[in-house]
Motif scaffolding. Structure first.
Motif, PDB file in Angstrom:
ATOM      1  N   MET A  35      45.031  60.246  30.991  1.00  0.00           N
ATOM      2  CA  MET A  35      44.114  59.023  31.044  1.00  0.00           C
ATOM      3  C   MET A  35      43.843  58.722  29.573  1.00  0.00           C
ATOM      4  N   ASP A  36      43.647  59.546  28.632  1.00  0.00           N
ATOM      5  CA  ASP A  36      43.145  59.354  27.296  1.00  0.00           C
ATOM      6  C   ASP A  36      44.643  58.739  26.388  1.00  0.00           C
ATOM      7  N   ARG A  37      45.674  59.000  26.941  1.00  0.00           N
ATOM      8  CA  ARG A  37      46.897  58.522  26.346  1.00  0.00           C
ATOM      9  C   ARG A  37      47.218  56.900  27.038  1.00  0.00           C
ATOM     10  N   MET A  38      46.166  56.448  28.004  1.00  0.00           N
ATOM     11  CA  MET A  38      46.521  55.278  28.550  1.00  0.00           C
ATOM     12  C   MET A  38      45.207  54.389  28.083  1.00  0.00           C
ATOM     13  N   PRO A  39      45.313  53.862  27.065  1.00  0.00           N
ATOM     14  CA  PRO A  39      43.987  52.981  26.442  1.00  0.00           C
ATOM     15  C   PRO A  39      43.759  51.750  27.423  1.00  0.00           C
ATOM     16  N   HIS A  40      44.885  51.196  28.143  1.00  0.00           N
ATOM     17  CA  HIS A  40      44.489  50.021  28.908  1.00  0.00           C
ATOM     18  C   HIS A  40      44.336  50.261  30.421  1.00  0.00           C
ATOM     19  N   MET A  41      44.360  51.480  30.833  1.00  0.00           N
ATOM     20  CA  MET A  41      44.349  51.780  32.399  1.00  0.00           C
ATOM     21  C   MET A  41      43.007  51.525  32.985  1.00  0.00           C
ATOM     22  N   LYS A  42      43.170  50.673  33.883  1.00  0.00           N
ATOM     23  CA  LYS A  42      42.102  50.143  34.947  1.00  0.00           C
ATOM     24  C   LYS A  42      41.918  51.010  36.212  1.00  0.00           C
ATOM     25  N   ILE A  43      42.987  51.379  36.499  1.00  0.00           N
ATOM     26  CA  ILE A  43      43.150  51.818  38.014  1.00  0.00           C
ATOM     27  C   ILE A  43      44.108  52.753  38.219  1.00  0.00           C
ATOM     28  N   VAL A  44      43.841  53.942  39.262  1.00  0.00           N
ATOM     29  CA  VAL A  44      44.843  54.882  39.534  1.00  0.00           C
ATOM     30  C   VAL A  44      44.770  54.641  40.962  1.00  0.00           C
ATOM     31  N   SER A  45      45.884  54.135  41.654  1.00  0.00           N
ATOM     32  CA  SER A  45      46.103  53.874  42.936  1.00  0.00           C
ATOM     33  C   SER A  45      46.941  54.632  43.613  1.00  0.00           C
ATOM     34  N   ASN A  46      46.628  55.590  44.549  1.00  0.00           N
ATOM     35  CA  ASN A  46      47.490  56.866  45.276  1.00  0.00           C
ATOM     36  C   ASN A  46      47.620  56.303  46.361  1.00  0.00           C
ATOM     37  N   HIS A  47      49.261  56.663  46.564  1.00  0.00           N
ATOM     38  CA  HIS A  47      49.684  56.366  47.940  1.00  0.00           C
ATOM     39  C   HIS A  47      49.666  57.664  48.757  1.00  0.00           C
ATOM     40  N   GLY A  48      48.591  57.933  49.529  1.00  0.00           N
ATOM     41  CA  GLY A  48      48.340  59.003  50.243  1.00  0.00           C
ATOM     42  C   GLY A  48      47.028  59.180  50.201  1.00  0.00           C
ATOM     43  N   VAL A  49      46.325  60.138  51.003  1.00  0.00           N
ATOM     44  CA  VAL A  49      45.038  60.382  51.050  1.00  0.00           C
ATOM     45  C   VAL A  49      44.584  61.599  50.374  1.00  0.00           C
ATOM     46  N   GLY A  50      45.466  62.511  49.947  1.00  0.00           N
ATOM     47  CA  GLY A  50      45.008  63.778  49.192  1.00  0.00           C
ATOM     48  C   GLY A  50      45.086  63.341  47.541  1.00  0.00           C
ATOM     49  N   VAL A  51      44.078  63.653  47.053  1.00  0.00           N
ATOM     50  CA  VAL A  51      44.156  63.353  45.409  1.00  0.00           C
ATOM     51  C   VAL A  51      44.040  64.674  44.677  1.00  0.00           C
ATOM     52  N   ASP A  52      44.222  65.600  45.140  1.00  0.00           N
ATOM     53  CA  ASP A  52      44.077  67.087  44.194  1.00  0.00           C
ATOM     54  C   ASP A  52      45.161  66.769  43.247  1.00  0.00           C
ATOM     55  N   HIS A  53      46.072  66.058  43.022  1.00  0.00           N
ATOM     56  CA  HIS A  53      46.811  65.781  41.679  1.00  0.00           C
ATOM     57  C   HIS A  53      46.039  65.004  40.637  1.00  0.00           C
ATOM     58  N   ILE A  54      45.026  64.201  41.116  1.00  0.00           N
ATOM     59  CA  ILE A  54      44.228  63.390  40.227  1.00  0.00           C
ATOM     60  C   ILE A  54      42.817  63.952  39.766  1.00  0.00           C
ATOM     61  N   ASP A  55      42.681  63.979  38.415  1.00  0.00           N
ATOM     62  CA  ASP A  55      41.532  64.618  38.325  1.00  0.00           C
ATOM     63  C   ASP A  55      40.321  63.416  38.402  1.00  0.00           C
ATOM     64  N   VAL A  56      39.695  63.312  39.749  1.00  0.00           N
ATOM     65  CA  VAL A  56      38.857  62.194  39.875  1.00  0.00           C
ATOM     66  C   VAL A  56      37.551  62.122  38.933  1.00  0.00           C
ATOM     67  N   ALA A  57      37.154  63.465  38.689  1.00  0.00           N
ATOM     68  CA  ALA A  57      35.835  63.337  37.936  1.00  0.00           C
ATOM     69  C   ALA A  57      36.112  62.957  36.450  1.00  0.00           C
ATOM     70  N   ALA A  58      37.379  63.314  36.136  1.00  0.00           N
ATOM     71  CA  ALA A  58      37.722  62.696  34.450  1.00  0.00           C
ATOM     72  C   ALA A  58      37.985  61.096  34.802  1.00  0.00           C
ATOM     73  N   ALA A  59      38.426  60.662  35.679  1.00  0.00           N
ATOM     74  CA  ALA A  59      38.667  59.369  35.870  1.00  0.00           C
ATOM     75  C   ALA A  59      37.260  58.510  36.299  1.00  0.00           C
ATOM     76  N   LYS A  60      36.368  59.165  36.696  1.00  0.00           N
ATOM     77  CA  LYS A  60      34.935  58.563  36.902  1.00  0.00           C
ATOM     78  C   LYS A  60      34.269  58.655  35.569  1.00  0.00           C
ATOM     79  N   ALA A  61      34.665  59.638  34.658  1.00  0.00           N
ATOM     80  CA  ALA A  61      33.798  59.590  33.403  1.00  0.00           C
ATOM     81  C   ALA A  61      34.480  58.440  32.567  1.00  0.00           C
ATOM     82  N   ARG A  62      35.545  58.065  32.701  1.00  0.00           N
ATOM     83  CA  ARG A  62      36.325  57.113  31.895  1.00  0.00           C
ATOM     84  C   ARG A  62      36.141  55.662  32.660  1.00  0.00           C
ATOM     85  N   ASN A  63      35.278  55.642  33.710  1.00  0.00           N
ATOM     86  CA  ASN A  63      35.246  54.277  34.437  1.00  0.00           C
ATOM     87  C   ASN A  63      36.407  53.880  35.122  1.00  0.00           C
TER      88      ASN A  63
END
Ligand code: DGY
Length: 315
Positions: free
Chosen positions: A56-84
């Motif tokens: 995420m830190d290498r994506m300075p313009h990133m506004k959204i991660v949209s996952n195809h599927g319900v399980g999000v164990d491959h995404i660090d949701v807390a890290a995303a939240k910390a970065r809004n």
């Protein structure tokens, strides 16, 4: 107006069609100097690529991660939240399909469908023999469901139609499940001791990683079957292999494995008391269509700075 840059991993044509011309879609590229990372405002995770804080830190313009599927164990949701950065997923639409697949694996292992298929095609099947491949009437078997969430409830509904007595284990007792499906709550250990089929339908979290290892497998009846519809790391693969190889439980039916896929020469794949599928839980046409729609709806909302229709909240 110029196309909105987003990055996706192997997005299928129906999803690209739904996105339309408004997007410039980059293939997944996390290499040094990646143009995608430098420019993309959104990400679609389609085949479980890892999205963590450093990415995420290498994506300075990133506004959204949209996952195809319900399980999000491959995404660090807390890290995303910390970065809004909001994370979206596709809950609900795949519950029925995933529950169907749970029952399919249950029935396949109870009634020798896979070994029967191979035998029926082979040279040894020359006459009907009533003494071969005798399985189990599931209506006489107790099903223990680990994870009585949306999918677990759909499994319970189906299993009830098969007259299976039901046990469940969940973080919290679920009175609706007890009332609607006659499911009885058990501790995990008691569920493992009492069930003929154990279906794992829980998400992968830090609490469920390695939930089923040697100790837990040894609690199961020697005649029992373990069904993993959750995520591979919920089960300790090496322990499952040893237990199956020793015939300590009757069988396993896996839609998911750790690692996934297993190396092609993994010894688990040689065992005859295993039924395995390549992560097909939600792989049904209408379900997949709806997952694509929800993925695109979340992406569009995130890019517009609106609340996501299907947002994942970190614990
Ligand atoms: C899910 O929805 O979590 C499926 O496993 C596909 O990712």
């Amino acid at each position: 107006m110029s196309a909105i840059p987003i990055m996706g991993d192997g997005l299928p044509q129906p999803l690209l069609d739904l996105l339309g011309n408004g997007y410039r879609v980059y293939e997944w590229d996390t290499s040094e100097g990646s143009e995608a990372l430098a420019t993309c405002v959104g990400v679609i995770t389609y085949g479980h690529p890892r999205v963590d804080g450093p990415l995420m830190d290498r994506m300075p313009h990133m506004k959204i991660v949209s996952n195809h599927g319900v399980g999000v164990d491959h995404i660090d949701v807390a890290a995303a939240k910390a970065r809004n950065i909001p994370v979206g997923n596709t809950p609900g639409c795949l519950d029925a399909a995933t529950a169907d697949m749970t029952m399919a694996l249950l029935l396949a292992s109870a009634r020798n469908i896979v070994t029967g298929d191979a035998f029926a095609r082979g040279p040894e099947f020359v006459h009907y023999d009533p003494s071969i491949m005798i399985g189990h009437e599931v209506s006489t078997c107790t099903l223990g469901i680990v994870g009585m969430g949306r999918i677990g409830k759909q499994v319970a509904k189906r299993a009830r139609a098969f007259d299976m007595p039901l046990l469940y284990h969940n973080r919290k007792r679920d009175e609706a499940a007890e009332r609607d499906y006659g499911a009885q709550y058990r501790s995990l250990d008691d569920l493992l001791r009492e069930s003929d089929f154990v279906a794992l339908n829980c998400p992968l979290t830090k609490d469920t990683t390695g939930l089923i290892g040697k100790r837990e497998l040894e609690l199961m009846k020697p005649t029992a079957t373990l069904i993993n519809m959750a995520r591979g790391p919920v089960v300790v693969t090496s322990d499952l292999y040893e237990i199956l190889k020793a015939g300590r439980i009757r069988s396993a039916a896996l839609d998911v494995t750790d690692p996934e896929p297993l190396p092609r020469d993994h010894p688990l794949l040689k065992l005859s008391n295993l039924v395995i599928a390549p992560h097909l839980g939600s792989a049904a046409h209408k379900t997949r269509r709806r997952m694509i729609e929800m993925t695109v709806e979340n992406l569009a909302a995130g890019l517009a700075g609106q609340a996501l229709p299907y947002q994942v909240h970190s614990n």
